[in-house]
Design a protein around this motif. Structure first.
Motif, PDB file in Angstrom:
ATOM      1  N   UNK A   3      -5.950   9.530  -4.517  1.00  0.00           N
ATOM      2  CA  UNK A   3      -5.636   8.438  -5.442  1.00  0.00           C
ATOM      3  C   UNK A   3      -4.170   8.056  -5.250  1.00  0.00           C
ATOM      4  N   UNK A   4      -3.942   6.814  -4.816  1.00  0.00           N
ATOM      5  CA  UNK A   4      -2.580   6.317  -4.612  1.00  0.00           C
ATOM      6  C   UNK A   4      -2.268   5.259  -5.663  1.00  0.00           C
ATOM      7  N   UNK A   5      -1.284   5.553  -6.503  1.00  0.00           N
ATOM      8  CA  UNK A   5      -0.793   4.542  -7.437  1.00  0.00           C
ATOM      9  C   UNK A   5       0.195   3.667  -6.666  1.00  0.00           C
ATOM     10  N   UNK A   6      -0.174   2.405  -6.412  1.00  0.00           N
ATOM     11  CA  UNK A   6       0.676   1.562  -5.564  1.00  0.00           C
ATOM     12  C   UNK A   6       1.445   0.494  -6.349  1.00  0.00           C
ATOM     13  N   UNK A   7       1.052   0.280  -7.609  1.00  0.00           N
ATOM     14  CA  UNK A   7       1.753  -0.772  -8.357  1.00  0.00           C
ATOM     15  C   UNK A   7       1.593  -0.558  -9.852  1.00  0.00           C
ATOM     16  N   UNK A  34       0.799  -1.224   0.000  1.00  0.00           N
ATOM     17  CA  UNK A  34       0.000   0.000   0.000  1.00  0.00           C
ATOM     18  C   UNK A  34       0.837   1.281   0.000  1.00  0.00           C
ATOM     19  N   UNK A  35       2.149   1.129  -0.094  1.00  0.00           N
ATOM     20  CA  UNK A  35       3.002   2.307  -0.166  1.00  0.00           C
ATOM     21  C   UNK A  35       2.895   2.908  -1.561  1.00  0.00           C
ATOM     22  N   UNK A  36       2.468   4.135  -1.647  1.00  0.00           N
ATOM     23  CA  UNK A  36       2.203   4.708  -2.973  1.00  0.00           C
ATOM     24  C   UNK A  36       3.472   5.010  -3.758  1.00  0.00           C
ATOM     25  N   UNK A  37       3.410   4.732  -5.065  1.00  0.00           N
ATOM     26  CA  UNK A  37       4.472   5.168  -5.969  1.00  0.00           C
ATOM     27  C   UNK A  37       4.301   6.663  -6.228  1.00  0.00           C
ATOM     28  N   UNK A  38       3.045   7.026  -6.466  1.00  0.00           N
ATOM     29  CA  UNK A  38       2.690   8.440  -6.620  1.00  0.00           C
ATOM     30  C   UNK A  38       1.340   8.670  -5.973  1.00  0.00           C
ATOM     31  N   UNK A  39       1.069   9.926  -5.633  1.00  0.00           N
ATOM     32  CA  UNK A  39      -0.145  10.263  -4.905  1.00  0.00           C
ATOM     33  C   UNK A  39      -0.776  11.515  -5.501  1.00  0.00           C
ATOM     34  N   UNK A  40      -2.096  11.452  -5.721  1.00  0.00           N
ATOM     35  CA  UNK A  40      -2.838  12.603  -6.233  1.00  0.00           C
ATOM     36  C   UNK A  40      -4.088  12.798  -5.391  1.00  0.00           C
ATOM     37  N   UNK A  41      -4.458  14.063  -5.183  1.00  0.00           N
ATOM     38  CA  UNK A  41      -5.700  14.403  -4.483  1.00  0.00           C
ATOM     39  C   UNK A  41      -6.552  15.281  -5.393  1.00  0.00           C
ATOM     40  N   UNK A  42      -7.823  14.924  -5.472  1.00  0.00           N
ATOM     41  CA  UNK A  42      -8.715  15.686  -6.334  1.00  0.00           C
ATOM     42  C   UNK A  42     -10.136  15.609  -5.814  1.00  0.00           C
ATOM     43  N   UNK A  67      -2.388  -0.342 -10.535  1.00  0.00           N
ATOM     44  CA  UNK A  67      -3.313  -0.493  -9.407  1.00  0.00           C
ATOM     45  C   UNK A  67      -3.360   0.814  -8.631  1.00  0.00           C
ATOM     46  N   UNK A  68      -4.581   1.323  -8.484  1.00  0.00           N
ATOM     47  CA  UNK A  68      -4.792   2.590  -7.784  1.00  0.00           C
ATOM     48  C   UNK A  68      -5.743   2.353  -6.616  1.00  0.00           C
ATOM     49  N   UNK A  69      -5.396   2.907  -5.439  1.00  0.00           N
ATOM     50  CA  UNK A  69      -6.280   2.867  -4.280  1.00  0.00           C
ATOM     51  C   UNK A  69      -6.904   4.254  -4.119  1.00  0.00           C
ATOM     52  N   UNK A  70      -8.239   4.288  -4.220  1.00  0.00           N
ATOM     53  CA  UNK A  70      -8.972   5.556  -4.095  1.00  0.00           C
ATOM     54  C   UNK A  70      -9.663   5.597  -2.734  1.00  0.00           C
ATOM     55  N   UNK A  71      -9.428   6.678  -1.985  1.00  0.00           N
ATOM     56  CA  UNK A  71     -10.062   6.855  -0.673  1.00  0.00           C
ATOM     57  C   UNK A  71     -10.817   8.184  -0.675  1.00  0.00           C
ATOM     58  N   UNK A  72     -12.104   8.075  -0.499  1.00  0.00           N
ATOM     59  CA  UNK A  72     -12.981   9.248  -0.552  1.00  0.00           C
ATOM     60  C   UNK A  72     -13.199   9.802   0.848  1.00  0.00           C
TER      61      UNK A  72
END
Length: 227
Positions: A122-126, A109-117, A137-142
């Motif tokens: 949105x965390x790109x983890x793989x 779950x460690x993000x490669x890159x992170x975006x907020x919108x 693979x992106x983990x989205x947390x609202x």
């Protein structure tokens, strides 16, 4: 032979007992008496030693029984200790497995890159390549109110460092389906592109968007990990 005759024979025999013989006999009697006294003394000593030996043997037997009892208790304690050791060993093994699982989870779950919108992280983890496809693979947390999103396949694109673009594999991409973004609940979204060769090591641009939304999420210069 009558009494008179016997007395005569005895008197005649006494004539032959000389003073020297009498003295020797007396000396022999004293020697025998001394030896008898010593034998009696030795016997009493042996008897005393035997009694002491018997008492010592009884004490040794008692001590042996005590040692036997102590050994039995020690054996029981050792068995209990071994049981506790096995229990601790099992718990340690489970703890190590749990720790390894948590470590991998943190790594995954460690993000490669992170975006907020617009309230969504949105965390790109793989970015993983396999065969001739690459999956992001992106983990989205609202952090806002619950909402439903659906990826717009025409706006989900991949471009490599040479400017080549790749087609989205609609059969396995989950981002294009309807996804519930519940408040503070991570949601996994995957985007898979086909016909990507393993020579492609870096994704210059990966972006995706949702229907009925102006949000455009972009990730740049991503290292692709090939299996």
């Amino acid at each position: 032979m009558n009494r008179t005759q016997c007395f005569a024979v005895l008197s005649f025999s006494l004539l032959f007992i000389t003073p020297q013989l009498f003295a020797q006999t007396t000396q022999d009697c004293k020697q025998v008496k001394t030896e008898l006294t010593q034998i009696t003394k030795d016997y009493q000593q042996a008897k005393t030693e035997f009694v002491q030996l018997k008492q010592d043997f009884a004490q040794i037997t008692k001590d042996y029984q005590q040692v036997k009892t102590d050994f039995s208790l020690l054996k029981q304690d050792f068995a209990k200790l071994m049981q506790e050791y096995q229990q601790v060993k099992t718990e340690l093994s489970l703890l190590k497995e749990e720790n390894e699982y948590l470590r991998k989870s943190l790594k995954i779950n460690q993000p490669i890159q992170l975006k907020n919108m617009n309230g969504v992280e949105y965390k790109l983890i793989k970015a993983e390549g396999s065969g001739q496809s690459v999956t992001f693979t992106v983990i989205a947390t609202n952090s806002g109110a619950n909402k439903t999103v659906q990826g717009d396949g025409l706006k989900i694109t991949l471009t490599d460092i040479n400017g080549n673009k790749y087609d989205l594999d609609y059969n396995v991409t989950t981002a294009i389906g309807r996804n519930e973004l519940n408040t503070n609940v991570p949601t996994k979204l995957t985007c898979t592109f086909k016909s990507v060769l393993s020579e492609v090591k870096i994704a210059k641009l990966f972006k995706f968007a949702f229907y009925n939304s102006s949000d455009l999420i972009e990730f740049k210069d991503i290292m692709i990990e090939w299996k």
